[in-house]
Scaffold this motif. Structure first.
Motif, PDB file in Angstrom:
ATOM      1  N   UNK A  79       0.291   7.071 -11.830  1.00  0.00           N
ATOM      2  CA  UNK A  79      -0.020   5.781 -12.990  1.00  0.00           C
ATOM      3  C   UNK A  79      -0.594   6.508 -13.663  1.00  0.00           C
ATOM      4  N   UNK A  80      -1.042   6.569 -15.857  1.00  0.00           N
ATOM      5  CA  UNK A  80      -2.180   6.316 -16.564  1.00  0.00           C
ATOM      6  C   UNK A  80      -2.451   5.108 -16.689  1.00  0.00           C
ATOM      7  N   UNK A  81      -4.046   4.674 -16.611  1.00  0.00           N
ATOM      8  CA  UNK A  81      -4.471   3.922 -17.225  1.00  0.00           C
ATOM      9  C   UNK A  81      -5.495   4.096 -18.716  1.00  0.00           C
ATOM     10  N   UNK A  82      -6.091   3.293 -18.814  1.00  0.00           N
ATOM     11  CA  UNK A  82      -6.896   3.469 -20.117  1.00  0.00           C
ATOM     12  C   UNK A  82      -7.915   1.980 -19.913  1.00  0.00           C
ATOM     13  N   UNK A  83      -9.013   3.629 -20.169  1.00  0.00           N
ATOM     14  CA  UNK A  83     -10.555   2.284 -20.453  1.00  0.00           C
ATOM     15  C   UNK A  83     -10.869   1.910 -20.768  1.00  0.00           C
ATOM     16  N   UNK A  84     -11.229   0.853 -21.695  1.00  0.00           N
ATOM     17  CA  UNK A  84     -12.047   0.337 -22.655  1.00  0.00           C
ATOM     18  C   UNK A  84     -12.889   0.821 -22.720  1.00  0.00           C
ATOM     19  N   UNK A  93       1.231  -0.866  -0.052  1.00  0.00           N
ATOM     20  CA  UNK A  93       0.046   0.182  -0.121  1.00  0.00           C
ATOM     21  C   UNK A  93       1.051   1.125   0.088  1.00  0.00           C
ATOM     22  N   UNK A  94       1.767   0.947   0.169  1.00  0.00           N
ATOM     23  CA  UNK A  94       3.380   2.392   0.469  1.00  0.00           C
ATOM     24  C   UNK A  94       3.305   2.870  -0.786  1.00  0.00           C
ATOM     25  N   UNK A  95       4.446   3.576  -1.333  1.00  0.00           N
ATOM     26  CA  UNK A  95       3.802   5.079  -2.340  1.00  0.00           C
ATOM     27  C   UNK A  95       4.576   4.206  -3.051  1.00  0.00           C
ATOM     28  N   UNK A  96       5.593   4.553  -4.336  1.00  0.00           N
ATOM     29  CA  UNK A  96       6.860   3.693  -4.704  1.00  0.00           C
ATOM     30  C   UNK A  96       5.603   2.982  -6.050  1.00  0.00           C
ATOM     31  N   UNK A  97       6.741   2.602  -6.645  1.00  0.00           N
ATOM     32  CA  UNK A  97       6.570   1.136  -7.937  1.00  0.00           C
ATOM     33  C   UNK A  97       5.569   0.335  -6.474  1.00  0.00           C
ATOM     34  N   UNK A  98       5.773  -0.580  -5.833  1.00  0.00           N
ATOM     35  CA  UNK A  98       4.913  -1.417  -5.244  1.00  0.00           C
ATOM     36  C   UNK A  98       4.114  -1.165  -4.945  1.00  0.00           C
ATOM     37  N   UNK A  99       3.116   0.517  -5.432  1.00  0.00           N
ATOM     38  CA  UNK A  99       1.787   0.109  -5.231  1.00  0.00           C
ATOM     39  C   UNK A  99       1.589   0.922  -6.678  1.00  0.00           C
ATOM     40  N   UNK A 100       1.512  -0.265  -7.124  1.00  0.00           N
ATOM     41  CA  UNK A 100       1.361  -0.075  -8.761  1.00  0.00           C
ATOM     42  C   UNK A 100       0.143  -1.199  -9.026  1.00  0.00           C
ATOM     43  N   UNK A 101      -1.108  -0.285  -9.160  1.00  0.00           N
ATOM     44  CA  UNK A 101      -2.260  -1.287  -9.291  1.00  0.00           C
ATOM     45  C   UNK A 101      -2.282  -1.812 -10.273  1.00  0.00           C
ATOM     46  N   UNK A 102      -3.640  -3.009 -10.176  1.00  0.00           N
ATOM     47  CA  UNK A 102      -3.768  -3.895 -11.371  1.00  0.00           C
ATOM     48  C   UNK A 102      -5.263  -4.542 -10.626  1.00  0.00           C
ATOM     49  N   UNK A 103      -6.385  -4.076 -12.237  1.00  0.00           N
ATOM     50  CA  UNK A 103      -7.543  -4.178 -11.604  1.00  0.00           C
ATOM     51  C   UNK A 103      -7.960  -5.637 -12.676  1.00  0.00           C
ATOM     52  N   UNK A 104      -9.007  -6.085 -11.466  1.00  0.00           N
ATOM     53  CA  UNK A 104      -9.968  -6.715 -11.945  1.00  0.00           C
ATOM     54  C   UNK A 104     -10.997  -6.083 -13.189  1.00  0.00           C
ATOM     55  N   UNK A 105     -11.874  -6.601 -14.485  1.00  0.00           N
ATOM     56  CA  UNK A 105     -12.937  -6.571 -15.199  1.00  0.00           C
ATOM     57  C   UNK A 105     -13.882  -5.820 -14.817  1.00  0.00           C
ATOM     58  N   UNK A 146     -14.994  -1.221 -20.795  1.00  0.00           N
ATOM     59  CA  UNK A 146     -14.400  -1.432 -19.579  1.00  0.00           C
ATOM     60  C   UNK A 146     -13.593  -1.611 -18.573  1.00  0.00           C
ATOM     61  N   UNK A 147     -12.751  -2.320 -19.468  1.00  0.00           N
ATOM     62  CA  UNK A 147     -11.874  -2.751 -18.761  1.00  0.00           C
ATOM     63  C   UNK A 147     -10.815  -1.824 -18.498  1.00  0.00           C
ATOM     64  N   UNK A 148      -9.949  -1.791 -17.038  1.00  0.00           N
ATOM     65  CA  UNK A 148      -8.613  -0.838 -17.012  1.00  0.00           C
ATOM     66  C   UNK A 148      -7.653  -1.246 -17.466  1.00  0.00           C
ATOM     67  N   UNK A 149      -6.787  -1.011 -18.486  1.00  0.00           N
ATOM     68  CA  UNK A 149      -5.279  -0.844 -18.327  1.00  0.00           C
ATOM     69  C   UNK A 149      -4.617   0.022 -18.427  1.00  0.00           C
ATOM     70  N   UNK A 150      -3.090  -0.952 -18.173  1.00  0.00           N
ATOM     71  CA  UNK A 150      -1.911   0.272 -16.716  1.00  0.00           C
ATOM     72  C   UNK A 150      -1.662   0.556 -18.215  1.00  0.00           C
ATOM     73  N   UNK A 151      -1.406   1.999 -18.478  1.00  0.00           N
ATOM     74  CA  UNK A 151      -0.198   1.982 -19.751  1.00  0.00           C
ATOM     75  C   UNK A 151       0.998   2.273 -18.882  1.00  0.00           C
ATOM     76  N   UNK A 152       1.134   3.554 -17.975  1.00  0.00           N
ATOM     77  CA  UNK A 152       2.319   3.623 -17.453  1.00  0.00           C
ATOM     78  C   UNK A 152       2.623   3.709 -15.559  1.00  0.00           C
ATOM     79  N   UNK A 153       3.564   3.683 -15.392  1.00  0.00           N
ATOM     80  CA  UNK A 153       3.616   3.809 -14.584  1.00  0.00           C
ATOM     81  C   UNK A 153       5.087   5.011 -14.106  1.00  0.00           C
TER      82      UNK A 153
END
Lengths: 116, 106
Positions: B33-38, A97-109, B41-48
């Motif tokens: 972070x930059x995301x693209x939502x297509x 949860x900290x800042x920086x690269x460790x908190x790059x978040x990945x999302x579900x659909x 509705x899917x959120x796609x990571x573009x850049x950290x």
């Protein structure tokens, strides 16, 4: 490697009904999050879990409860659904949860929920 | 919390055109972070990109942390670039801007 998996994808509820949204991640991440997205807006944080066994309120927690079942799974429960909870719900995970690269978040659909 | 503002809110492009999206934020950050939502509705990571410049194909991003803004460049746009682009920064949570809706016309 599925990443972050949410179920169900769609749900319609009547006012007052309850339901649980499920989320699982297979990236061995410590932190998990629930967001909601309303039309024309960015995402707002509902609850998060910094690590297994902990949960904390985010920006818009009212009307929701969460459970961090284990390291992989984080569920969101609506005890008595209201029309104001009609939204798209996203689960996300990150290494930490900290800042920086460790908190790059990945999302579900996402889960599209309508409350009538 | 940190305020995130994106501009423009909407952008209509002809296929092949270039564009720049902007994200301003109100405090110093160590995660952007930059995301693209297509359209599905899917959120796609573009850049950290908390600072500096990165490129990924036709997309590139630059963050000037000292001036609290980030730019996302789309070059030679294609219809598949359509969707909503979000900028998000971290204080104790990921704070999202309202997004830029990009429509690329063939």
């Amino acid at each position: 490697n599925a990443g972050v998996t949410q179920t169900p994808k769609f749900q319609v509820l009547k006012t007052g009904q309850s339901m649980t949204l499920q989320c699982a991640q297979d990236m061995n991440h410590n932190s998990m999050y629930w967001y909601r997205q309303d039309p024309g807006m960015g995402l707002r944080l509902i609850y998060y879990s910094a690590s297994e066994g902990t949960t904390d309120k985010g920006e818009v927690p009212n009307g929701y409860n969460v459970s961090r079942l284990n390291k992989r799974e984080f569920s969101l429960r609506l005890e008595s659904a209201a029309p104001s909870q009609t939204s798209v719900y996203f689960c996300a995970s990150s290494e930490a949860r900290t800042g920086g690269r460790q908190n790059i978040q990945y999302f579900g659909a996402g889960t599209r929920l309508s409350v009538l | 919390g940190i305020q995130v503002e994106q501009s423009p809110p909407d952008l209509i492009l002809q296929e092949g055109a270039n564009s720049t999206l902007r994200c301003n934020f109100s405090d110093s950050v160590n995660n952007l972070q930059w995301f693209h939502q297509n359209p599905w509705g899917q959120l796609i990571n573009l850049f950290y990109i908390p600072s500096g410049t990165k490129q990924n194909g036709r997309l590139s991003a630059t963050t000037v942390a000292t001036e609290r803004y980030s730019l996302l460049y789309i070059s030679s746009s294609q219809t598949t670039d359509s969707g909503v682009y979000f900028c998000a920064v971290v204080d104790y949570k990921l704070s999202f801007g309202a997004g830029t809706t990009v429509t690329v016309r063939a």
